[in-house]
Motif scaffolding. Sequence first.
Motif, PDB file in Angstrom:
ATOM      1  N   ALA A 176       0.859  -1.181   0.000  1.00  0.00           N
ATOM      2  CA  ALA A 176       0.000   0.000   0.000  1.00  0.00           C
ATOM      3  C   ALA A 176       0.890   1.224   0.000  1.00  0.00           C
ATOM      4  O   ALA A 176       2.041   1.170   0.421  1.00  0.00           O
ATOM      5  CB  ALA A 176      -0.897   0.008   1.242  1.00  0.00           C
ATOM      6  N   ALA A 177       0.393   2.322  -0.499  1.00  0.00           N
ATOM      7  CA  ALA A 177       1.195   3.538  -0.517  1.00  0.00           C
ATOM      8  C   ALA A 177       1.558   3.950   0.899  1.00  0.00           C
ATOM      9  O   ALA A 177       0.758   3.852   1.804  1.00  0.00           O
ATOM     10  CB  ALA A 177       0.407   4.665  -1.194  1.00  0.00           C
ATOM     11  N   ILE A 178       2.802   4.413   1.055  1.00  0.00           N
ATOM     12  CA  ILE A 178       3.271   4.787   2.384  1.00  0.00           C
ATOM     13  C   ILE A 178       3.009   6.270   2.610  1.00  0.00           C
ATOM     14  O   ILE A 178       3.554   7.119   1.908  1.00  0.00           O
ATOM     15  CB  ILE A 178       4.773   4.481   2.525  1.00  0.00           C
ATOM     16  CG1 ILE A 178       5.008   2.990   2.318  1.00  0.00           C
ATOM     17  CG2 ILE A 178       5.294   4.913   3.870  1.00  0.00           C
ATOM     18  CD1 ILE A 178       6.466   2.613   2.298  1.00  0.00           C
ATOM     19  N   ALA A 179       2.186   6.563   3.595  1.00  0.00           N
ATOM     20  CA  ALA A 179       1.903   7.959   3.904  1.00  0.00           C
ATOM     21  C   ALA A 179       3.030   8.517   4.750  1.00  0.00           C
ATOM     22  O   ALA A 179       3.410   7.953   5.750  1.00  0.00           O
ATOM     23  CB  ALA A 179       0.585   8.056   4.677  1.00  0.00           C
ATOM     24  N   THR A 180       3.596   9.645   4.326  1.00  0.00           N
ATOM     25  CA  THR A 180       4.731  10.207   5.045  1.00  0.00           C
ATOM     26  C   THR A 180       4.451  11.603   5.574  1.00  0.00           C
ATOM     27  O   THR A 180       5.358  12.319   5.946  1.00  0.00           O
ATOM     28  CB  THR A 180       5.959  10.263   4.116  1.00  0.00           C
ATOM     29  OG1 THR A 180       5.631  11.017   2.951  1.00  0.00           O
ATOM     30  CG2 THR A 180       6.390   8.866   3.689  1.00  0.00           C
ATOM     31  N   ALA A 181       3.197  11.985   5.617  1.00  0.00           N
ATOM     32  CA  ALA A 181       2.866  13.320   6.098  1.00  0.00           C
ATOM     33  C   ALA A 181       3.313  13.501   7.534  1.00  0.00           C
ATOM     34  O   ALA A 181       3.148  12.628   8.368  1.00  0.00           O
ATOM     35  CB  ALA A 181       1.357  13.544   5.996  1.00  0.00           C
ATOM     36  N   GLY A 182       3.894  14.652   7.804  1.00  0.00           N
ATOM     37  CA  GLY A 182       4.275  14.963   9.171  1.00  0.00           C
ATOM     38  C   GLY A 182       5.688  14.560   9.540  1.00  0.00           C
ATOM     39  O   GLY A 182       6.160  14.890  10.619  1.00  0.00           O
ATOM     40  N   LEU A 183       6.401  13.838   8.659  1.00  0.00           N
ATOM     41  CA  LEU A 183       7.765  13.435   8.938  1.00  0.00           C
ATOM     42  C   LEU A 183       8.725  14.298   8.139  1.00  0.00           C
ATOM     43  O   LEU A 183       8.481  14.618   6.977  1.00  0.00           O
ATOM     44  CB  LEU A 183       7.980  11.963   8.566  1.00  0.00           C
ATOM     45  CG  LEU A 183       7.158  10.925   9.326  1.00  0.00           C
ATOM     46  CD1 LEU A 183       7.522   9.536   8.847  1.00  0.00           C
ATOM     47  CD2 LEU A 183       7.387  11.046  10.828  1.00  0.00           C
ATOM     48  N   ALA A 184       9.851  14.643   8.767  1.00  0.00           N
ATOM     49  CA  ALA A 184      10.860  15.441   8.079  1.00  0.00           C
ATOM     50  C   ALA A 184      11.462  14.638   6.941  1.00  0.00           C
ATOM     51  O   ALA A 184      11.679  13.434   7.050  1.00  0.00           O
ATOM     52  CB  ALA A 184      11.944  15.869   9.063  1.00  0.00           C
ATOM     53  N   HIS A 244      14.289  14.483  17.631  1.00  0.00           N
ATOM     54  CA  HIS A 244      15.710  14.258  17.372  1.00  0.00           C
ATOM     55  C   HIS A 244      15.933  13.888  15.905  1.00  0.00           C
ATOM     56  O   HIS A 244      16.905  14.349  15.278  1.00  0.00           O
ATOM     57  CB  HIS A 244      16.216  13.146  18.293  1.00  0.00           C
ATOM     58  CG  HIS A 244      17.683  12.897  18.214  1.00  0.00           C
ATOM     59  ND1 HIS A 244      18.626  13.883  18.441  1.00  0.00           N
ATOM     60  CD2 HIS A 244      18.391  11.761  17.934  1.00  0.00           C
ATOM     61  CE1 HIS A 244      19.844  13.381  18.307  1.00  0.00           C
ATOM     62  NE2 HIS A 244      19.718  12.100  17.995  1.00  0.00           N
ATOM     63  N   ALA A 245      15.051  13.085  15.342  1.00  0.00           N
ATOM     64  CA  ALA A 245      15.164  12.726  13.929  1.00  0.00           C
ATOM     65  C   ALA A 245      15.000  13.947  13.035  1.00  0.00           C
ATOM     66  O   ALA A 245      15.716  14.107  12.037  1.00  0.00           O
ATOM     67  CB  ALA A 245      14.124  11.665  13.577  1.00  0.00           C
ATOM     68  N   THR A 247      17.884   6.386  14.693  1.00  0.00           N
ATOM     69  CA  THR A 247      16.822   7.146  15.361  1.00  0.00           C
ATOM     70  C   THR A 247      15.464   6.874  14.725  1.00  0.00           C
ATOM     71  O   THR A 247      14.473   6.616  15.420  1.00  0.00           O
ATOM     72  CB  THR A 247      17.144   8.649  15.294  1.00  0.00           C
ATOM     73  OG1 THR A 247      18.354   8.899  16.014  1.00  0.00           O
ATOM     74  CG2 THR A 247      16.031   9.478  15.912  1.00  0.00           C
ATOM     75  N   TRP A 248      15.412   6.912  13.386  1.00  0.00           N
ATOM     76  CA  TRP A 248      14.143   6.614  12.709  1.00  0.00           C
ATOM     77  C   TRP A 248      13.718   5.171  12.978  1.00  0.00           C
ATOM     78  O   TRP A 248      12.525   4.869  13.131  1.00  0.00           O
ATOM     79  CB  TRP A 248      14.275   6.834  11.202  1.00  0.00           C
ATOM     80  CG  TRP A 248      14.198   8.240  10.711  1.00  0.00           C
ATOM     81  CD1 TRP A 248      15.123   8.898   9.948  1.00  0.00           C
ATOM     82  CD2 TRP A 248      13.133   9.185  10.905  1.00  0.00           C
ATOM     83  NE1 TRP A 248      14.705  10.174   9.664  1.00  0.00           N
ATOM     84  CE2 TRP A 248      13.492  10.380  10.232  1.00  0.00           C
ATOM     85  CE3 TRP A 248      11.921   9.139  11.591  1.00  0.00           C
ATOM     86  CZ2 TRP A 248      12.674  11.501  10.221  1.00  0.00           C
ATOM     87  CZ3 TRP A 248      11.100  10.270  11.581  1.00  0.00           C
ATOM     88  CH2 TRP A 248      11.478  11.427  10.905  1.00  0.00           C
TER      89      TRP A 248
END
Length: 405
Positions: A82-90, A135-136, A161-162
Amino acid sequence: MTTRTPGNIHLKAARVKAGFSSQSALADALRIGTRQVSRWERDDPPWPQPDQRAALTALLGQTMEQLGFTDPDSGLRGAGAAAIATAGLAAVPIRPGAATQPASVAVDFRAVTHAHRHLYWSLAPAALHPAVIAHATLGCAFLAETDGQTHRSVATALAETWLLAGRIEFFDLNKPEQARATLQRALQAASEAQDDLMGSAILAHTAFIPGWAGQREDALETMAAARAYARRATAGAEFWAWLDAVEAECETHCGNMPAALQLITRAEETLDTGPAHARPAWMDWFSPVRLAGFKGNAQLRAGHLPQARATLLTALDDLPEEEGKQRSVIYGDLAAVEAADGRIQEACDHLRKALAQLEITPYAAGRQRVRDVRRALVPHQDQPCVRDFDEVNFGWNNTVSALAR
């Protein structure tokens, strides 16, 4: 006049969006030749190998179908089902920037990463998680302002860290899709560091997500990628044994008990005879005792109750005092053994010990073990020992915590 076709515009667009400005940049990240990427960006691209599919979906954050590929078996498989949602991550910077930070920034950043690693085993996960994400985010900023060895050192610590953030999200917070997005970031950082062993660890953790959901093909495909990365690195016996343990747990959740038990046997043999390379400092989640815990759980699920009981009791005796999270899991599995064997009083005794440990070291996996056994005890809920357990299990603290999940 021949009209030039646009080729696989989906892969090209995803590559550029992810920060790989050229085919060679993506090829370097995947450790393959530029010609292979060129072939993928043509019309009707060939279906990549399993490890390449897992790496592509993790690095670019899209499914193989979204990247313009067609499964020859007409079934969409792959690490990114499934598509990986990355909203909100640097975002992880893909290439070194101008070196505006001193070399000491890598040492300082790494020190905090190490502190978070140790705090995971004692601090409440919900309290630690925001600090790890912050920290990430800081690490992503440093990555854009460093080059050379400093850049790689920051990238290595950022990948760890991630990875820790993803572990908390999956094992402690029960947020598998959030963990999937976070582990994608971890893999990108490991790519920047050119750290194959870290990449293997991240992919193996990613395999837990489909594995625990019963999606066996996706889990095994991602494990194939993890093993490919490990072969490129200097992986020792403990690391190879852990990969077998991860795959065994995935097989267990998918109901394939013969394969799970066979993998655990191979892991035990690897610990005895495998390569003697020291394990990396960040690999603090596995040991021979942990493998015994994997084995006991697999024996339980296979219905081998006497063997499971013996294995889990030995693991409990050998478990170091500081391993509180794992202790709650073993108590839960022991309770499940006794419940399945009709020893209700003994099951409740282990459940109470699990609850006491969870008060000290909260752990979603341990809590789920308790919940599963309590459900198995429904036919016996009028027995005094079950009622006594319920008085503790459904006290204010536990009930409010459960409803807040």
